[in-house]
Design a protein around this motif. Structure first.
Motif, PDB file in Angstrom:
ATOM      1  N   THR A  69      71.205  19.610 102.632  1.00 63.54           N
ATOM      2  CA  THR A  69      72.626  19.410 102.938  1.00 63.54           C
ATOM      3  C   THR A  69      73.496  19.736 101.740  1.00 63.54           C
ATOM      4  N   ILE A  70      73.119  19.249 100.569  1.00 68.45           N
ATOM      5  CA  ILE A  70      73.921  19.472  99.373  1.00 68.45           C
ATOM      6  C   ILE A  70      73.889  20.942  98.975  1.00 68.45           C
ATOM      7  N   TYR A  71      72.761  21.618  99.238  1.00 69.17           N
ATOM      8  CA  TYR A  71      72.665  23.033  98.887  1.00 69.17           C
ATOM      9  C   TYR A  71      73.570  23.879  99.783  1.00 69.17           C
ATOM     10  N   ARG A  72      73.619  23.536 101.070  1.00 65.18           N
ATOM     11  CA  ARG A  72      74.540  24.247 101.961  1.00 65.18           C
ATOM     12  C   ARG A  72      75.978  24.029 101.533  1.00 65.18           C
ATOM     13  N   TYR A 217      89.794  20.245 109.952  1.00 63.03           N
ATOM     14  CA  TYR A 217      89.414  21.413 110.751  1.00 63.03           C
ATOM     15  C   TYR A 217      87.914  21.654 110.866  1.00 63.03           C
ATOM     16  N   ILE A 218      87.080  20.965 110.121  1.00 61.10           N
ATOM     17  CA  ILE A 218      85.651  21.255 110.113  1.00 61.10           C
ATOM     18  C   ILE A 218      84.880  20.103 110.751  1.00 61.10           C
ATOM     19  N   ASN A 219      84.153  20.427 111.827  1.00 64.04           N
ATOM     20  CA  ASN A 219      83.242  19.478 112.458  1.00 64.04           C
ATOM     21  C   ASN A 219      81.782  19.903 112.314  1.00 64.04           C
ATOM     22  N   ASP A 220      81.572  21.169 112.007  1.00 66.14           N
ATOM     23  CA  ASP A 220      80.221  21.694 111.832  1.00 66.14           C
ATOM     24  C   ASP A 220      79.691  21.281 110.463  1.00 66.14           C
ATOM     25  N   LYS A 221      78.563  20.554 110.437  1.00 68.42           N
ATOM     26  CA  LYS A 221      78.002  20.081 109.175  1.00 68.42           C
ATOM     27  C   LYS A 221      77.580  21.221 108.261  1.00 68.42           C
ATOM     28  N   ASP A 222      77.251  22.369 108.836  1.00 76.71           N
ATOM     29  CA  ASP A 222      76.853  23.509 108.017  1.00 76.71           C
ATOM     30  C   ASP A 222      78.022  24.113 107.252  1.00 76.71           C
ATOM     31  N   LEU A 223      79.243  23.732 107.599  1.00 80.40           N
ATOM     32  CA  LEU A 223      80.432  24.265 106.931  1.00 80.40           C
ATOM     33  C   LEU A 223      81.102  23.231 106.036  1.00 80.40           C
ATOM     34  N   TYR A 224      80.454  22.103 105.812  1.00 85.37           N
ATOM     35  CA  TYR A 224      81.033  21.106 104.916  1.00 85.37           C
ATOM     36  C   TYR A 224      81.105  21.666 103.495  1.00 85.37           C
TER      37      TYR A 224
END
Length: 293
Positions: A69-72, A217-224
């Motif tokens: 998660t932190i790397y993304r 605007y961001i709900n996708d966890k991959d775009l955090y």
């Protein structure tokens, strides 16, 4: 060469000592945060924050880097910082150069229009409707870049710097057949590196620290982005326990305070290393000799 007197050398030494002591004083809180982030939770509770970890532990960092998660988040933040800064500098430089050219028509009207956005803003509701509904950029990485591409304040700073450059430089280039794009990218920008580095650093810091736009605007966890993820970690310790549920640490004690310190180090670490690379551009006199007599 003027020889310095003993009193002058003594005064200079006193200035260096004072600046050195003040620098150490400013560095002490930062060093305390870094050192305490490598201490165990029990030692922090027992002894408080120190300048050297009495009980060295990596539990906080193990929790933060428990999964990808932190790397993304690092990847998202790195992309929006690099791409956003590059796009912002191109747009800001183009507009600032156009408004600095005295022969441009309606440049004062355009400058007032840009300045008007500094004084008045549509508000959060209008911005949200525009970005999420009409531009349909919600849950895209571009929502973290495009709405922040141009800062009116940075544009005016850069325009004032461009306006201080002697007009004869651009006029000489135009006489040789150069167009405005060539003059901007091959002449004006190279001799404006101090201003470019400063404005670019402002933009980079803004993109690196961006988190509120992700809340909206961001709900996708991959775009955090990193800052939003860190904000969630610091305000909701259950979130970090959830992402670290697969980590097996003997005698584990949930490190609440050390995690907050470690997240601070993780957040500011990479951007701090940007300063040494830009420091060489913060100098004066680059235009000396640009105009031949």
């Amino acid at each position: 060469m003027i020889k310095e007197s003993f009193s002058d050398r003594l005064l200079i030494a006193a200035f260096y000592i004072a600046i050195g002591l003040f620098s150490v004083y400013c560095l002490m809180p930062f060093w305390s945060v870094v050192a305490s982030s490598f201490a165990s939770e029990a030692s922090i509770v027992r002894s408080g924050y120190t300048f050297w970890p009495t009980d060295f532990s990596l539990e906080a960092y193990k929790l933060i880097f428990a999964d990808n998660t932190i790397y993304r988040a690092y990847g998202v933040t790195t992309f929006i910082t690099l791409a956003g800064t590059a796009m912002s500098m191109i747009l800001t430089s183009a507009l600032a150069y156009a408004l600095s050219v005295k022969s441009m028509k309606y440049r004062n009207h355009i400058a007032f229009y840009v300045y008007f956005t500094v004084l008045f803003h549509g508000g959060l509701v209008a911005s949200y409707l525009l970005i999420s509904k009409y531009l349909d950029m919600k849950d895209t990485i571009w929502v973290l870049i495009i709405p922040s591409m141009l800062s009116a304040w940075n544009m005016f700073l850069l325009r004032n710097f461009f306006a201080s450059i002697d007009d004869s430089i651009a006029e000489s280039a135009k006489m040789d057949g150069a167009n405005d794009a060539y003059i901007l990218f091959r002449i004006i920008l190279p001799i404006s590196l101090p201003a470019i580095a400063t404005i670019g650093l402002f933009y980079a810091l803004g993109y690196w620290n961006k988190w509120f736009d992700a809340v909206l605007y961001i709900n996708d966890k991959d775009l955090y982005p990193l800052q939003y993820l860190i904000q969630r970690i610091m305000t909701n310790m259950d979130f970090i326990i959830q992402i670290s549920s697969d980590v097996n640490i003997p005698n584990f004690i949930r490190p609440t305070m050390t995690v907050r310190l470690a997240t601070t180090v993780v957040t500011i670490g990479p951007i701090v290393f940007l300063y040494p690379f830009l420091q060489k551009y913060f100098m004066k006199g680059l235009m000396v000799g640009a105009i031949k007599g």
